[in-house]
Design an enzyme around this catalytic site. Structure first.
Site, PDB file in Angstrom:
ATOM      1  N   TYR A  41      -0.873  -7.202  -4.860  1.00  0.00           N
ATOM      2  CA  TYR A  41      -2.086  -6.631  -4.266  1.00  0.00           C
ATOM      3  C   TYR A  41      -3.036  -7.738  -3.845  1.00  0.00           C
ATOM      4  CZ  TYR A  41       0.107  -2.840  -6.860  1.00  0.00           C
ATOM      5  OH  TYR A  41       1.015  -1.957  -7.368  1.00  0.00           O
ATOM      6  N   LYS A  57       8.849  -0.415  -5.874  1.00  0.00           N
ATOM      7  CA  LYS A  57       8.700  -0.596  -4.427  1.00  0.00           C
ATOM      8  C   LYS A  57       9.605  -1.695  -3.870  1.00  0.00           C
ATOM      9  CE  LYS A  57       3.929   1.043  -4.749  1.00  0.00           C
ATOM     10  NZ  LYS A  57       2.497   0.698  -4.712  1.00  0.00           N
ATOM     11  N   TYR A 110       7.913   9.767  -4.069  1.00  0.00           N
ATOM     12  CA  TYR A 110       7.145   8.553  -4.379  1.00  0.00           C
ATOM     13  C   TYR A 110       6.662   8.555  -5.833  1.00  0.00           C
ATOM     14  CZ  TYR A 110       3.233   5.270  -4.412  1.00  0.00           C
ATOM     15  OH  TYR A 110       2.369   4.259  -4.740  1.00  0.00           O
TER      16      TYR A 110
END
Length: 313
Positions: free
Chosen positions: A247, A71, A195
């Site tokens: 996260y 990412k 993705y």
């Protein structure tokens, strides 16, 4: 008392030896079946300093699924295509929620909180896909990774990609939900296909540390002098990595390690010591937030012993 700087090779070797003996290794990801097969005893670390010296130890050349580490590189590509317009589709704030949460999307009307949670990365992937066929977009991502890592042998692990396609129901829900708010432009299955495949790229710590060098050196490769992004953009990407790269464990990582970084549920973490080094570690066992348990501990040891935290020694 001596003020001598510790030898990088010695520090890296000692950390790898300490990690090999630790019984607390976390739990490998099982929600992607292919990742459940990985040996939890594996550990690798690579540090590449500003002079190009490579300090490596453990399973440093073993390829693993980079998962969400990809990412960082898709964000870099998407910013090159869309510039700051990208931030209309995805935010820059920590989520404080699990990486695959749908609750925030509902509250924030289909705009993901940041580009490193799954919904945000799907929106970023959709940006790269626009105007391309899925195979073309994926090829562009893979070639970018090969270019940055200076290694044309990097490939996608098709077994991992297929495993994600079979089990990615939460990601399918996230993409469809964003589509309902007009934040996915392409067919959902096209965007998700790209993705899942870029998350399934296989790389080693050595390849990842090489690919990350531009972020440690103001947007350019210090050996070749090639500029990948502007210094301003490298600074911004690093800022988002620091605040959102792990996260809902991002605050803990910043507190303990003190470097911009990005984790993946394959057990890898990249980290950036600005103007000093790029770093990659891999240990498949995860903590409760989905970050490599021993990877974070190893990076904390590294920054403490070398005084590399951006917040000071």
């Amino acid at each position: 008392m001596s003020d001598a700087v510790p030898d990088l090779d010695t520090v890296v070797r000692e950390i790898a030896e300490e990690m090999a003996d630790r019984p607390d290794r976390g739990e490998v990801a099982t929600y992607i079946p292919e990742l459940a097969r990985v040996d939890p005893k594996a550990f690798g670390i690579v540090v590449i300093d500003a002079d190009g010296h490579v300090a490596a130890a453990g399973d440093s050349d073993t390829s693993f699924s980079i998962q969400s580490i990809s990412k960082v590189f898709t964000l870099t590509l998407a910013l090159g295509m869309a510039g700051d317009r990208l931030w209309r589709r995805v935010g820059r704030e920590p989520s404080g929620s699990p990486f695959n949460s749908i609750v925030q999307l509902e509250r924030e009307r289909g705009i993901p909180r940041n580009p490193f949670i799954n919904a945000g990365a799907i929106a970023v992937t959709d940006t790269i896909l626009s105007g391309h066929q899925p195979r073309e977009a994926l090829g562009e991502i893979l070639r970018f990774m090969q270019f940055l890592a200076q290694d044309p042998t990097i490939t996608i692990d098709e077994a991992v990609a297929a495993s994600e396609l079979r089990t990615g129901f939460r990601n399918i829900a996230l993409a469809n939900y964003m589509k309902s708010f007009g934040n996915i432009d392409n067919p959902v299955d096209f965007t998700l296909g790209v993705y899942f495949h870029h998350c399934a790229i296989g790389m080693s710590c050595r390849q990842l540390a090489t690919a990350s060098r531009f972020l440690a050196h103001s947007g350019r490769n210090p050996l070749t002098g090639h500029s990948v992004v502007s210094p301003e953009r490298a600074k911004r990407i690093n800022a988002v990595m620091l605040t959102c790269g792990h996260y809902d464990g991002s605050g803990e990582f910043a507190y303990r390690v003190g470097l911009p970084g990005k984790s993946g549920v394959g057990g890898g973490i990249i980290a950036v010591a600005p103007e000093k080094a790029s770093i990659a570690v891999w240990s498949p066992g995860l903590d409760a937030s989905g970050n490599s348990h021993l990877g974070r501990i190893a990076l904390e040891m590294l920054t403490r012993r070398l005084g590399w935290s951006i917040f000071g020694a």
